[in-house]
Scaffold this motif. Structure first.
Motif, PDB file in Angstrom:
ATOM      1  N   SER A  28     -45.853   8.181  43.391  1.00  0.00           N
ATOM      2  CA  SER A  28     -44.942   6.766  42.829  1.00  0.00           C
ATOM      3  C   SER A  28     -44.822   5.763  43.454  1.00  0.00           C
ATOM      4  O   SER A  28     -44.565   6.481  45.484  1.00  0.00           O
ATOM      5  N   GLY A  29     -44.686   4.712  43.623  1.00  0.00           N
ATOM      6  CA  GLY A  29     -45.121   3.780  44.436  1.00  0.00           C
ATOM      7  C   GLY A  29     -43.239   3.221  45.396  1.00  0.00           C
ATOM      8  O   GLY A  29     -43.587   2.794  46.281  1.00  0.00           O
ATOM      9  N   ASP A  30     -43.237   3.477  43.736  1.00  0.00           N
ATOM     10  CA  ASP A  30     -41.124   3.216  44.235  1.00  0.00           C
ATOM     11  C   ASP A  30     -40.685   4.439  43.795  1.00  0.00           C
ATOM     12  O   ASP A  30     -39.707   5.316  44.862  1.00  0.00           O
ATOM     13  N   SER A  31     -40.245   4.633  43.022  1.00  0.00           N
ATOM     14  CA  SER A  31     -39.433   6.007  42.054  1.00  0.00           C
ATOM     15  C   SER A  31     -40.623   7.120  41.418  1.00  0.00           C
ATOM     16  O   SER A  31     -41.057   7.015  40.881  1.00  0.00           O
ATOM     17  N   SER A  32     -39.307   8.281  41.517  1.00  0.00           N
ATOM     18  CA  SER A  32     -40.205   9.609  40.724  1.00  0.00           C
ATOM     19  C   SER A  32     -40.346   9.212  39.874  1.00  0.00           C
ATOM     20  O   SER A  32     -40.655  10.612  39.205  1.00  0.00           O
ATOM     21  N   THR A  33     -39.201   8.628  39.855  1.00  0.00           N
ATOM     22  CA  THR A  33     -38.221   8.969  37.649  1.00  0.00           C
ATOM     23  C   THR A  33     -38.213   7.734  37.006  1.00  0.00           C
ATOM     24  O   THR A  33     -39.376   7.746  36.133  1.00  0.00           O
ATOM     25  N   ALA A  34     -37.623   6.551  37.507  1.00  0.00           N
ATOM     26  CA  ALA A  34     -37.665   5.832  36.845  1.00  0.00           C
ATOM     27  C   ALA A  34     -37.130   4.096  37.305  1.00  0.00           C
ATOM     28  O   ALA A  34     -36.525   4.042  38.942  1.00  0.00           O
ATOM     29  N   LEU A  35     -37.840   2.809  37.024  1.00  0.00           N
ATOM     30  CA  LEU A  35     -37.109   2.136  37.126  1.00  0.00           C
ATOM     31  C   LEU A  35     -36.382   1.261  35.892  1.00  0.00           C
ATOM     32  O   LEU A  35     -37.217   1.069  34.754  1.00  0.00           O
ATOM     33  N   THR A  36     -35.096   1.298  36.101  1.00  0.00           N
ATOM     34  CA  THR A  36     -34.187   0.531  35.377  1.00  0.00           C
ATOM     35  C   THR A  36     -34.078  -1.015  35.802  1.00  0.00           C
ATOM     36  O   THR A  36     -33.882  -0.858  36.257  1.00  0.00           O
ATOM     37  N   ASP A  37     -32.922  -1.398  34.378  1.00  0.00           N
ATOM     38  CA  ASP A  37     -32.162  -2.352  34.533  1.00  0.00           C
ATOM     39  C   ASP A  37     -32.747  -3.452  34.867  1.00  0.00           C
ATOM     40  O   ASP A  37     -33.816  -3.857  34.408  1.00  0.00           O
ATOM     41  N   ASN A  38     -32.947  -4.108  36.002  1.00  0.00           N
ATOM     42  CA  ASN A  38     -33.433  -5.401  36.163  1.00  0.00           C
ATOM     43  C   ASN A  38     -34.437  -4.394  38.189  1.00  0.00           C
ATOM     44  O   ASN A  38     -34.748  -5.562  38.895  1.00  0.00           O
ATOM     45  N   ALA A  39     -33.935  -3.336  38.161  1.00  0.00           N
ATOM     46  CA  ALA A  39     -35.246  -2.926  39.108  1.00  0.00           C
ATOM     47  C   ALA A  39     -36.621  -3.969  39.542  1.00  0.00           C
ATOM     48  O   ALA A  39     -37.272  -3.761  38.342  1.00  0.00           O
ATOM     49  N   GLN A  40     -36.822  -4.106  40.417  1.00  0.00           N
ATOM     50  CA  GLN A  40     -38.281  -4.214  40.918  1.00  0.00           C
ATOM     51  C   GLN A  40     -39.185  -3.535  42.126  1.00  0.00           C
ATOM     52  O   GLN A  40     -38.781  -2.929  42.773  1.00  0.00           O
ATOM     53  N   GLY A  41     -40.287  -3.785  41.259  1.00  0.00           N
ATOM     54  CA  GLY A  41     -40.771  -1.835  42.414  1.00  0.00           C
ATOM     55  C   GLY A  41     -41.891  -3.325  43.723  1.00  0.00           C
ATOM     56  O   GLY A  41     -42.083  -4.514  43.372  1.00  0.00           O
ATOM     57  N   GLY A  85     -42.878   5.736  47.529  1.00  0.00           N
ATOM     58  CA  GLY A  85     -42.871   5.465  48.559  1.00  0.00           C
ATOM     59  C   GLY A  85     -41.149   4.949  48.757  1.00  0.00           C
ATOM     60  O   GLY A  85     -40.554   4.724  49.621  1.00  0.00           O
ATOM     61  N   ASP A  86     -40.240   5.010  47.983  1.00  0.00           N
ATOM     62  CA  ASP A  86     -38.663   4.274  47.767  1.00  0.00           C
ATOM     63  C   ASP A  86     -37.799   5.501  47.641  1.00  0.00           C
ATOM     64  O   ASP A  86     -36.940   5.888  48.408  1.00  0.00           O
ATOM     65  N   ALA A  87     -37.060   6.333  46.460  1.00  0.00           N
ATOM     66  CA  ALA A  87     -36.635   7.008  45.785  1.00  0.00           C
ATOM     67  C   ALA A  87     -37.330   7.848  45.139  1.00  0.00           C
ATOM     68  O   ALA A  87     -38.455   7.966  44.293  1.00  0.00           O
ATOM     69  N   GLY A  88     -36.934   9.056  45.528  1.00  0.00           N
ATOM     70  CA  GLY A  88     -36.912  10.588  44.609  1.00  0.00           C
ATOM     71  C   GLY A  88     -36.176   9.825  43.212  1.00  0.00           C
ATOM     72  O   GLY A  88     -36.740  11.446  42.254  1.00  0.00           O
ATOM     73  N   GLY A  89     -35.149   9.977  43.089  1.00  0.00           N
ATOM     74  CA  GLY A  89     -34.479   9.673  41.800  1.00  0.00           C
ATOM     75  C   GLY A  89     -34.341   8.182  40.944  1.00  0.00           C
ATOM     76  O   GLY A  89     -35.510   7.338  41.461  1.00  0.00           O
ATOM     77  N   SER A  90     -34.067   7.863  40.253  1.00  0.00           N
ATOM     78  CA  SER A  90     -34.182   6.447  39.740  1.00  0.00           C
ATOM     79  C   SER A  90     -33.815   5.125  40.312  1.00  0.00           C
ATOM     80  O   SER A  90     -32.563   5.407  41.550  1.00  0.00           O
ATOM     81  N   MET A  91     -33.953   4.145  40.420  1.00  0.00           N
ATOM     82  CA  MET A  91     -33.723   3.048  40.983  1.00  0.00           C
ATOM     83  C   MET A  91     -33.349   1.531  39.713  1.00  0.00           C
ATOM     84  O   MET A  91     -33.707   1.398  38.825  1.00  0.00           O
ATOM     85  N   SER A  92     -31.610   1.411  39.897  1.00  0.00           N
ATOM     86  CA  SER A  92     -31.834   0.656  38.791  1.00  0.00           C
ATOM     87  C   SER A  92     -30.694  -0.794  39.804  1.00  0.00           C
ATOM     88  O   SER A  92     -30.579  -0.984  40.417  1.00  0.00           O
ATOM     89  N   GLY A  93     -29.945  -1.595  38.908  1.00  0.00           N
ATOM     90  CA  GLY A  93     -29.426  -2.523  38.911  1.00  0.00           C
ATOM     91  C   GLY A  93     -30.503  -3.156  38.922  1.00  0.00           C
ATOM     92  O   GLY A  93     -31.540  -4.072  38.588  1.00  0.00           O
ATOM     93  N   THR A  94     -30.708  -4.186  40.538  1.00  0.00           N
ATOM     94  CA  THR A  94     -31.473  -4.641  40.902  1.00  0.00           C
ATOM     95  C   THR A  94     -32.148  -3.953  42.039  1.00  0.00           C
ATOM     96  O   THR A  94     -32.274  -4.965  43.036  1.00  0.00           O
ATOM     97  N   ALA A  95     -31.689  -3.323  42.341  1.00  0.00           N
ATOM     98  CA  ALA A  95     -32.651  -1.935  43.579  1.00  0.00           C
ATOM     99  C   ALA A  95     -34.038  -2.527  43.544  1.00  0.00           C
ATOM    100  O   ALA A  95     -34.893  -3.713  42.659  1.00  0.00           O
TER     101      ALA A  95
END
Length: 368
Positions: A184-197, A151-161
């Motif tokens: 994947s609803g948000d990232s096809s790889t990973a949510l890290t840090d304070n990222a939110q789906g 739904g959002d990123a082919g890579g990762s979502m980090s920080g407060t994304a």
């Protein structure tokens, strides 16, 4: 603030092995507050081994206060052996950039075709970037492979994304589907840090006679969550084959015990023999008549995966089976040889609860 024009672009790939890249807003301004146009891109592919890339805005990084346009991207396919990358906005987003509310439709029902479709970026989302609320419709045909939708990123979502509230539907069709897809609803790889789906709706549909090899994996947020990531409240619905549904993620690496928060998700495997994992927080597992022999891997145990000691209260919705009351249902629950509770819904439908004994189940665990 610079607003780019709303463009209509039609592309025809009618030559063998043709390679084409289309940008809705080519040379997207490097200024930190540009706004992409609301573009319509329609591509028709009529020959094999075509390689097509579409960006709703541009193959660049949106930064500052930049905003992607609300684009409509469509791929019409009449052949096979093709590879498509379709992205709602850009290559990456950072700072406070925001993706547009895009509509992506890739009708890739042909054989041996690879599709990567991402609502906002092909790569990573970082900083405080926000994904748009996108609608993605895809299709997998006979011997389709390497089909990845997010739904959002082919890579990762980090920080407060933060991910948008996206709606993804994947249809499998053909005489025999040999490979499914990964949603994947948000990232096809990973949510890290304070990222939110975001709060996403993910649906798999199958319109084919033979489905034994049509395997698909559906992640409410991402395959992996780490750090202090937060999952959205997602709705996952499987198809008529074997589905692997994860309300949040399949792998968790919390920064500290309990630092990852799961969403309140709804999982429905549909027909077929499915494996359902709600993840952290309280989730609802829905079973309709003809649901097959399914497995719930973490009933009331999802918080353990993220190191949380908080009590969760998952629910099993069997309303569609028409049981009169708890007495009628409980008489059909027993432990198997491994000591796991099995709910015998019908002669051909059952639910196995990994790590849960029948004696530990109560009326409040079910929606009858």
């Amino acid at each position: 603030m610079q607003h780019l024009p709303n463009d209509t672009i039609d592309v025809l790939l009618d030559q063998f092995g043709q390679i084409e890249t289309v940008n809705g807003d080519p040379n997207f301004p490097t200024t930190a507050d540009a706004w992409g146009g609301n573009d319509t891109v329609t591509a028709t592919v009529s020959q094999p081994e075509a390689d097509l890339t579409i960006f709703g805005d541009d193959n660049t990084t949106l930064h500052g206060q930049s905003h992607g346009g609300n684009d409509t991207l469509t791929v019409n396919l009449n052949y096979g052996w093709n590879a498509f990358l379709v992205v709602g906005d850009a290559q990456a987003m950072t700072d406070n950039a925001t993706g547009g509310n895009d509509t992506i439709n890739v009708g890739a029902r042909a054989l041996y075709t690879s599709v990567h479709a991402f609502g906002d970026v092909a790569g990573d989302m970082s900083g405080n970037s926000h994904g748009g609320s996108d609608t993605i419709t895809g299709a997998v045909g006979w011997r389709g492979y390497d089909n990845v939708y997010a739904g959002d990123a082919g890579g990762s979502m980090s920080g407060t994304a933060q991910g948008g509230n996206d709606n993804i539907t994947l249809t499998m069709s053909g005489e025999n589907v040999w490979a499914g897809g990964a949603l994947s609803g948000d990232s096809s790889t990973a949510l890290t840090d304070n990222a939110q789906g975001g709060d996403d709706i993910l649906t798999v549909k199958i319109s084919t006679e033979y489905t034994d090899n049509a395997l698909d994996k559906v992640f409410g947020d991402a395959p992996t969550m780490s750090g202090n990531a937060h999952g959205g409240n997602d709705i996952l619905t499987g198809g008529a084959a074997t589905d692997y549904l994860y309300g949040d993620a399949a792998v968790y690496n919390p920064a500290t015990p309990g630092s990852i928060t799961g969403g309140r998700d709804i999982l429905n495997g549909g027909a077929g023999n499915d494996e359902l994992s709600g993840g952290g927080n309280s989730d609802i597992f829905v079973f309709n008549t003809g649901s097959g022999n399914d497995l719930i891997t973490d009933f009331d145990q999802g918080n353990k995966a993220v190191g949380s000691t908080a009590t969760e209260h998952d629910l099993i919705n069997v309303h569609d089976y028409g049981f009169a009351d708890w007495a009628a249902l409980s008489s059909l629950i027993s432990d198997n040889a491994a000591g796991d509770a099995v709910v015998h819904l019908s002669a051909s439908d059952s639910i196995t609860l990994d790590g849960v004994q029948a004696a530990n189940l109560h009326p409040t665990d079910f929606l009858i």
